[in-house]
Scaffold this active site. Structure first.
Site, short mmCIF file in Angstrom:
data_model
loop_
_atom_site.label_atom_id
_atom_site.label_comp_id
_atom_site.label_asym_id
_atom_site.label_seq_id
_atom_site.Cartn_x
_atom_site.Cartn_y
_atom_site.Cartn_z
N SER A 101 -0.20 -36.32 -6.50
CA SER A 101 -0.36 -34.88 -6.77
C SER A 101 -0.79 -34.55 -8.20
O SER A 101 -1.13 -33.40 -8.47
CB SER A 101 0.95 -34.14 -6.46
OG SER A 101 1.10 -34.01 -5.08
N VAL B 2 3.99 -38.22 -6.07
CA VAL B 2 4.94 -39.08 -5.36
C VAL B 2 4.72 -40.57 -5.63
O VAL B 2 5.51 -41.39 -5.18
CB VAL B 2 5.00 -38.87 -3.83
CG1 VAL B 2 5.66 -37.57 -3.47
CG2 VAL B 2 3.65 -39.01 -3.19
N TYR C 246 7.20 -28.57 -8.07
CA TYR C 246 7.66 -27.98 -6.79
C TYR C 246 9.01 -27.29 -6.97
O TYR C 246 9.18 -26.54 -7.93
CB TYR C 246 7.71 -29.06 -5.69
CG TYR C 246 6.57 -30.01 -5.78
CD1 TYR C 246 5.27 -29.55 -5.55
CD2 TYR C 246 6.74 -31.33 -6.17
CE1 TYR C 246 4.19 -30.40 -5.67
CE2 TYR C 246 5.67 -32.18 -6.29
CZ TYR C 246 4.40 -31.72 -6.05
OH TYR C 246 3.34 -32.55 -6.19
N LYS D 213 -4.06 -32.94 -8.49
CA LYS D 213 -4.22 -31.50 -8.22
C LYS D 213 -4.56 -30.73 -9.50
O LYS D 213 -5.19 -29.68 -9.45
CB LYS D 213 -2.95 -30.95 -7.58
CG LYS D 213 -2.67 -31.52 -6.19
CD LYS D 213 -1.29 -31.14 -5.68
CE LYS D 213 -1.00 -31.77 -4.31
NZ LYS D 213 0.39 -31.56 -3.87
N TYR E 234 -8.97 -34.18 -0.04
CA TYR E 234 -7.65 -34.08 -0.68
C TYR E 234 -6.99 -35.46 -0.78
O TYR E 234 -6.47 -35.84 -1.84
CB TYR E 234 -6.80 -33.10 0.13
CG TYR E 234 -5.33 -33.14 -0.18
CD1 TYR E 234 -4.81 -32.43 -1.26
CD2 TYR E 234 -4.44 -33.89 0.60
CE1 TYR E 234 -3.46 -32.48 -1.56
CE2 TYR E 234 -3.09 -33.94 0.31
CZ TYR E 234 -2.60 -33.24 -0.77
OH TYR E 234 -1.26 -33.30 -1.07
N1 GLN Z 1 -0.76 -37.01 -1.11
C1 GLN Z 1 0.61 -36.57 -1.16
C2 GLN Z 1 0.92 -35.66 0.01
O1 GLN Z 1 0.08 -34.91 0.41
C3 GLN Z 1 0.85 -35.89 -2.45
C4 GLN Z 1 2.26 -35.36 -2.59
C5 GLN Z 1 2.82 -35.48 -3.97
O2 GLN Z 1 2.40 -36.26 -4.80
N2 GLN Z 1 3.87 -34.74 -4.21
O3 GLN Z 1 1.99 -35.67 0.55
#
Ligand code: GLN
Length: 311
Positions: free
Chosen positions: A64, A261, A243, A67, A191
């Site tokens: 993430s 993650v 988050y 992003k 994505y």
């Molecule tokens: N690619 C992961 C997902 O879509 C990214 C989530 C994350 O890093 N929090 O679940």
């Protein structure tokens, strides 16, 4: 004068003996293969000096954290039009939550939850091929990190695509609300490829420089986005970058940050430093456990919280 090398050496040493390291993500099976023993931290300072400790040259899945870079590209492409498709408020829900999407008619709360990042990926994808859209993100990351070797880890991407039913559901739902222009499978593919980009702490800390220095790659460096945009992205990182753990991260660490993650965190101290930290074990809301602890101690000892009046 704060001795940053001394601090990061301490942090790496403490991390090496930590017994509680959190849990490595398993819902993307390829990420479950990564050893929870890793720890690395890299800081790029105002003078361009790089201060590192631990596993700072080992590539990990940025997930993430991608992003942030995708948002930069989407804002540069669509400007404020992006905000018709995604909000700017913390969600207070987990990164993969779908529940708000129904109440809020397919408009995700912010660009850093998965649904919001799908809208961002869709903006980048419009007008080009999925492969072209990924090449654009990768190209941007190579540019801002000054490293042409960056790649997508295709094993991680495949692993996520094979198990990405929730994200596919969100993409379909947003399509039903006309908040995706492209085919949901193409947007999801872009994505997932972005999330599977592999970078080391050193490469990631370099990539974050433009956020620490008003859109420029280091003080007085080449501009990659406007200062207003860099400032706004930092604001979103602070309020939404972790988050439903964003308030806690602001409380403990006190700087804009974005987690993934894969266990990475990019933290920005505007005007002072770009920091990348990595430890794969996650806390209960999916943010690096030891990474957060290390950043908390670093910002405290360096006096870097944006909420304090440090020089
Ligand atoms: N690619 C992961 C997902 O879509 C990214 C989530 C994350 O890093 N929090 O679940």
């Amino acid at each position: 004068m704060v001795d940053l090398q001394h601090i990061v050496d301490d942090l790496a040493e403490r991390a090496s003996s930590a017994t509680e390291r959190g849990r490595v993500a398993t819902y993307i099976p390829q990420l479950a293969q990564v050893s929870p023993k890793h720890f690395g931290i890299a800081i790029v300072t105002q003078s361009g000096e790089e201060i590192v400790a631990g596993d700072t040259n080992v590539p990990f899945s940025i997930q993430s954290i991608s992003k942030v870079f995708a948002l930069t590209l989407a804002l540069d492409k669509d400007g404020d039009g992006l905000w018709r498709r995604v909000g700017r408020e913390p969600s207070g829900d987990p990164f993969n939550s779908i529940v708000q999407l129904e109440y809020e008619k397919g408009v995700p709360r912010n660009p850093f939850i998965n649904a919001g990042a799908l809208a961002v990926a869709d903006v980048i994808l419009s007008g080009q091929s999925p492969a072209g859209a990924v090449a654009q993100t990768l190209g941007f990351l190579r540019h801002v990190s000054g490293d042409e070797t960056l790649q997508v880890d295709q094993a991680v991407a495949k692993s996520e695509l094979d198990h990405g039913f929730r994200n596919m559901a969100m993409a379909n739902f947003m399509k039903a609300h006309k908040n995706l222009e492209n085919r949901p499978e193409d947007t999801l593919w872009v994505y997932v490829q972005n999330c599977a980009i592999a970078m080391s702490c050193r490469q990631l800390a370099r990539a974050g420089r433009y956020l620490a220095w008003d859109g420029r790659i280091g003080p007085g460096g080449a501009p990659v986005t406007s200062s207003q945009r860099a400032r706004r992205i930092n604001a979103l990182m602070l309020t939404c970058g972790h988050y439903d753990g964003s308030g806690e991260f602001a409380f403990r660490v006190g700087v804009p940050g974005k987690s993934g993650v894969g266990g990475g965190i990019l933290a920005i101290v505007p005007g002072h430093a770009s920091i990348a930290c990595w430890s794969p074990g996650l806390n209960e809301v999916g943010n690096s456990l030891l990474g957060t602890e290390a950043l908390e101690e670093l910002t405290r000892r360096a006096g870097w919280s944006v909420f304090a009046s440090n020089p």
